[in-house]
Enzyme design. Structure first.
Site, PDB file in Angstrom:
ATOM      1  N   SER A   1      12.772   9.792  40.205  1.00  0.00           N
ATOM      2  CA  SER A   1      13.865  10.231  39.353  1.00  0.00           C
ATOM      3  C   SER A   1      14.917   9.609  40.227  1.00  0.00           C
ATOM      4  O   SER A   1      16.368   9.917  38.875  1.00  0.00           O
ATOM      5  CB  SER A   1      13.789  11.795  38.677  1.00  0.00           C
ATOM      6  OG  SER A   1      14.245  12.599  39.942  1.00  0.00           O
TER       7      SER A   1
ATOM      8  N   LYS B   1      18.677  17.111  40.884  1.00  0.00           N
ATOM      9  CA  LYS B   1      19.322  16.284  40.189  1.00  0.00           C
ATOM     10  C   LYS B   1      20.876  16.242  40.209  1.00  0.00           C
ATOM     11  O   LYS B   1      21.590  17.230  41.757  1.00  0.00           O
ATOM     12  CB  LYS B   1      18.534  16.798  38.852  1.00  0.00           C
ATOM     13  CG  LYS B   1      17.110  16.834  38.937  1.00  0.00           C
ATOM     14  CD  LYS B   1      16.962  15.196  38.040  1.00  0.00           C
ATOM     15  CE  LYS B   1      15.600  15.938  37.723  1.00  0.00           C
ATOM     16  NZ  LYS B   1      14.552  14.425  37.930  1.00  0.00           N
TER      17      LYS B   1
END
Length: 278
Positions: free
Chosen positions: A42, A119
């Site tokens: 990701s 993230k």
């Protein structure tokens, strides 16, 4: 008798040494740095599957999320930060706390599952965040994107989970070249970083998210292959992340393995030793 006593004493000293070492390691992990192994794609190409790094817990201060979590599925061990420090979970303030800056790469506890996620922070408390045709919009202003060639990798199972990458050039067979478009995105505070594009996806266009007080908005750099704040927690996403769930900042990759185990040293990526995370 004296010999037996000596043997017992030696065993006791060995056990004490091991216990002390574990206690010191636990304190070090709780207060300073937490090891983190990148399990998914990701955050490509900033972080690759198999990257190993230490998370700087001192960067933003301490909350219940600073306590260690231990997950070893093969042994049935699943101990979360709330198991160690659950009595502090409802405290909104962080000890010696400071907020992440926009553009920081951060590890945080998922507000529902308690799993560690990594993230990039793009939304601060009070911000309005939207995705429009694949472009990040912050407080009604598009974050500029500049084309930067392609990101290429081999189509094959990656990491311990055996995940296969998604490709801009469609479905390709094992061993073929899998490419993604690469852009450099610049955030309002001047931080620039790579992002990848696979194609038109549902999260390329969203409504406007208004970040609540004491919360942050996170997205993955591999925008079309990331479970992040663009999807609500009730729909299986991350949603807004409370300040108290932040663990720390990821500053540098220590080493990286392209194989299925960090112990397979022959698969280590020589170009990623001590690589700064930008």
């Amino acid at each position: 008798m004296a010999e037996k006593t000596g043997v017992v004493a030696g065993v006791v000293e060995t056990v004490k040494t091991i216990v002390y070492a574990l206690l010191i390691a636990g304190v070090f992990r709780t207060l300073f740095f937490q090891p983190f192994w990148i399990p998914s794609g990701s955050m490509k190409d900033t972080l690759l599957i198999g990257d190993f790094l230490f998370v700087n817990k001192m960067a933003y201060g301490y909350s219940y999320a600073s306590c260690p979590s231990i997950l070893i599925p093969a042994l049935g061990i699943d101990i979360g930060a709330d198991d160690f420090c659950g009595m502090f979970e409802d405290a909104d303030e962080r000890l010696f706390g400071s907020d992440p800056e926009r553009g920081d790469v951060v590890v945080f506890r998922h507000p529902v599952t308690g799993r560690d996620f990594i993230k990039r922070v793009v939304g601060m408390p009070g911000d309005r965040i939207q995705m429009r045709d694949g472009q990040l919009i912050i407080n009604d202003e598009p974050a500029p994107q500049t084309e930067d060639g392609i990101f290429s990798e081999r189509m094959e199972p990656q990491g311990s989970g055996g995940q296969r990458p998604q490709c801009f050039n469609g479905a390709v067979g094992d061993g073929a070249e899998c490419i993604k478009q690469r852009f450099v995105e610049t955030l309002p505070n001047g931080v620039s970083h790579d992002i990848l594009n696979i194609g038109n996806r549902s999260l390329d266009n969203t409504g406007v998210f208004t970040v609540p007080a004491d919360h942050f908005f996170f997205v993955g750099d591999n925008r079309d292959n990331s479970t992040d704040s663009r999807v609500a927690q009730t729909a299986g996403g991350v949603g807004f992340v409370p300040r108290k769930d932040i663990v720390g900042r990821a500053d540098r990759v220590i080493f990286s393995s392209a194989g299925r185990s960090m112990l397979a040293f022959w698969t280590w990526r020589s170009d990623r030793f001590f690589k700064a995370i930008e």
